[in-house]
Design a protein around this motif. Structure first.
Motif, short mmCIF file in Angstrom:
data_model
loop_
_atom_site.label_atom_id
_atom_site.label_comp_id
_atom_site.label_asym_id
_atom_site.label_seq_id
_atom_site.Cartn_x
_atom_site.Cartn_y
_atom_site.Cartn_z
N ALA A 1 -74.28 -77.79 -22.59
CA ALA A 1 -75.09 -78.67 -23.35
C ALA A 1 -74.83 -78.93 -24.67
O ALA A 1 -75.05 -80.04 -25.24
N ARG A 2 -74.69 -77.84 -25.26
CA ARG A 2 -74.27 -77.96 -26.93
C ARG A 2 -72.91 -78.81 -27.02
O ARG A 2 -72.94 -79.47 -27.86
N ARG A 3 -72.10 -78.66 -26.06
CA ARG A 3 -70.84 -79.39 -26.18
C ARG A 3 -71.18 -80.99 -25.97
O ARG A 3 -70.44 -81.82 -26.48
N GLY A 4 -72.17 -81.13 -25.18
CA GLY A 4 -72.51 -82.48 -24.77
C GLY A 4 -73.52 -83.26 -25.78
O GLY A 4 -73.96 -84.03 -25.70
N GLY A 5 -73.71 -82.35 -27.11
CA GLY A 5 -74.87 -82.96 -28.10
C GLY A 5 -76.04 -82.39 -28.23
O GLY A 5 -76.72 -82.90 -29.09
N ALA A 6 -76.27 -81.45 -27.32
CA ALA A 6 -77.74 -80.78 -27.73
C ALA A 6 -77.86 -80.07 -28.70
O ALA A 6 -76.80 -79.36 -29.17
N ASP A 7 -78.86 -80.18 -29.31
CA ASP A 7 -79.22 -79.16 -30.61
C ASP A 7 -79.58 -77.93 -30.17
O ASP A 7 -79.82 -77.45 -28.92
N CYS B 1 -82.04 -81.75 -20.28
CA CYS B 1 -81.07 -82.49 -20.78
C CYS B 1 -81.28 -84.06 -20.75
O CYS B 1 -80.78 -84.73 -21.32
N VAL C 1 -78.62 -85.87 -22.68
CA VAL C 1 -77.44 -85.24 -22.84
C VAL C 1 -76.77 -85.29 -21.20
O VAL C 1 -77.75 -84.63 -20.34
N LEU D 1 -75.81 -83.35 -18.81
CA LEU D 1 -75.32 -82.19 -18.38
C LEU D 1 -74.73 -82.37 -16.97
O LEU D 1 -73.84 -81.71 -16.42
#
Length: 375
Positions: free
Chosen positions: A298-304, A324, A329, A331
Motif C-alpha cells: 500500500a505504501r508503494r501504491g501511495g498510502a500514507d 485502500c 490506493v 491494492l
C-alpha cells in the motif's frame, strides 16, 4: 473427445477418486426446508430434497425433528465426504418460526453458530455468521415451500450446530472475530475433497488434457467463483479451466515443464495475496495473509503512514482492500502484479505469458496485473 478425456473441475474431481460432501450451508438449507414444510403442513419430508446453486438436487435424511405451536425444528448431520473437514458429522439444526406478514426472512444465530464482531467479513458486525450464499439458498427454498403450501414466506430462521462452539476452536473463526461458534458456509453447496497428492495429480491431468486439446490459454482458478469470473472474462472452454484450489505451486511447476502459451491465475484477493508474498500453498492451515506485506504494498501504491498502519492492523485481507479502495490506493492491482511476478519466478523462464486477476467474494474483479513473461 470421450467423457474420460474431458477436463475441467468435474473431470478433476472424478479423477481424484474422492467422494464429495455437503457444506454446512446445504445442511442448513435442507433443515430449513424440512422445518418450514412441517410448519405449514404438519409433516416433515424425510428425506428432504434441495436444489443447489448449480442445479444439483441432493436429498438429506433428517436426524432430528420437532414441531410445536408456531415453530418447527429439523436437523441434518453434515457429511463432508472424503474431505478432512472439522465439521464432518456435526448436527446442523434450523428452527423456523412464523413472523408477521411483511417481515421477510430473518436469520438468527443459535447455539454453536458464531456472531460477527469485527469488520472485514462479507457480513456486518452483529450479524449471525451465515454467509451470503447459504442465506440466499435458504430464502429461495422458503419461497418455494411457501408457494407450494400457501405460506407467506415471513419467517425467522435460527441456525444452530450441536457442539459448534467447541468445534470452532479448531477453525480461524476466533481470530477473525466470529465468536460463539461456527460459520455456515458454502458457495456451491458441495464440499470438494482435497487430498494433496490426489488433487495435485488431477491438476497435472488437467494440464495434459488442455494441451492435448490444443488449448493455448489455460486458467488456474481457486474455486467456483473465480472459475465463473475467468470464463466470463475470456470465454474459455471447460477443458482449459484448472481447479487449482490452494495448490498454486502445483500448477506453476507442472506448466513450467509442460508449457502453454498463456496462463491466467484467478482467485480471491486474500488467497492471491499469499501467492504475492511468495507462498505456493494457499491453504489457511499452511499460509496466512500477511497484513504487514499488504501495508508495504500500500505504501508503494501511495498510502500514507497512517493508512499503512491501519492496513497492517486490519482484521482480514478484505478489510485491508476496502481501506485502500476508500483512499484511492490500488491494492488489488498491486497484489495482482506481485502474484504474477512470483508466478513468473516459479516458471523460471518457461515460454508462458502470465496474468493474474484478483476477485472479491462476489466475483467482482478488484485487481489485475496485465500480461507479462519471464525475461
Amino acid at each position: 473427445m470421450s467423457s474420460e478425456a474431458k477436463g475441467g473441475r468435474g473431470a478433476q474431481l472424478k479423477h481424484t477418486g474422492l467422494r464429495p460432501g455437503w457444506t454446512t450451508g446445504s445442511c442448513a438449507t435442507a433443515a430449513t426446508t424440512a422445518a418450514y414444510t412441517a410448519l405449514l403442513t404438519g409433516a416433515f419430508p424425510d428425506p428432504v430434497t434441495i436444489t443447489l446453486p448449480k442445479g444439483q438436487t441432493p436429498s438429506f435424511a433428517l436426524a432430528a425433528e420437532e414441531l410445536a405451536e408456531g415453530r418447527a425444528m429439523a436437523g441434518v448431520v453434515k457429511d463432508a465426504g472424503d474431505d478432512p473437514d472439522v465439521t464432518h458429522g456435526a448436527l446442523v439444526r434450523a428452527t423456523v418460526r412464523r413472523l408477521p406478514a411483511g417481515s421477510g426472512v430473518v436469520f438468527r444465530a443459535g447455539p454453536g453458530v458464531g456472531t460477527v464482531t469485527r469488520p472485514g467479513l462479507p457480513l456486518a458486525v452483529g450479524e449471525p455468521a451465515v454467509n451470503p450464499v447459504p442465506r440466499q439458498m435458504m430464502r429461495d427454498h422458503v419461497a418455494r415451500v411457501a408457494a407450494a403450501h400457501g405460506g407467506s414466506g415471513d419467517v425467522e430462521i435460527t441456525v444452530s450446530v450441536d457442539h459448534g462452539e467447541e468445534i470452532a476452536r479448531s477453525t480461524w473463526n476466533p481470530r477473525l472475530g466470529i465468536l460463539g461458534g461456527l460459520s455456515i458456509l458454502g458457495t456451491t453447496g458441495i464440499v470438494v475433497p482435497y487430498s494433496c497428492s490426489a488433487w495435485i495429480d488431477s491438476i497435472r491431468r488437467g494440464v495434459d488434457v488442455a494441451r492435448a486439446a490444443g488449448r493455448t490459454h489455460v486458467a488456474g482458478c481457486t474455486g467456483s467463483t473465480s472459475e465463473r469470473t475467468v470464463t466470463a472474462e475470456y470465454d474459455l472452454p471447460e477443458d482449459a479451466l484448472l481447479d487449482m484450489g490452494d495448490f498454486a505451486g502445483a500448477v506453476l511447476k507442472y506448466v513450467r515443464r509442460h508449457p502453454v502459451d498463456r496462463l491466467t491465475i484467478c482467485g480471491g484477493f486474500a488467497k492471491l495475496s499469499k501467492l504475492a508474498a511468495g507462498h505456493l500453498d494457499l491453504h489457511s492451515a499452511r499460509s496466512q495473509v500477511d497484513k504487514g506485506f499488504l501495508a508495504a504494498l500500500a505504501r508503494r501504491g501511495g498510502a500514507d503512514a497512517s493508512l499503512a498502519e491501519r492496513v497492517a492492523e486490519a482484521n482480514t485481507g478484505l478489510a485491508a482492500l476496502q481501506l485502500c479502495a476508500a483512499a484511492g490506493v490500488p491494492l488489488g492491482d498491486l497484489v495482482a502484479v506481485e502474484a504474477r511476478d512470483q508466478a513468473l519466478a516459479v516458471l523460471r523462464g518457461a515460454p508462458v505469458v502470465v496474468d493474474v486477476i484478483c476477485i472479491d467474494r462476489a466475483g467482482t474483479v478488484v485487481g489485475r496485473s496485465g500480461l507479462a513473461e519471464a525475461p
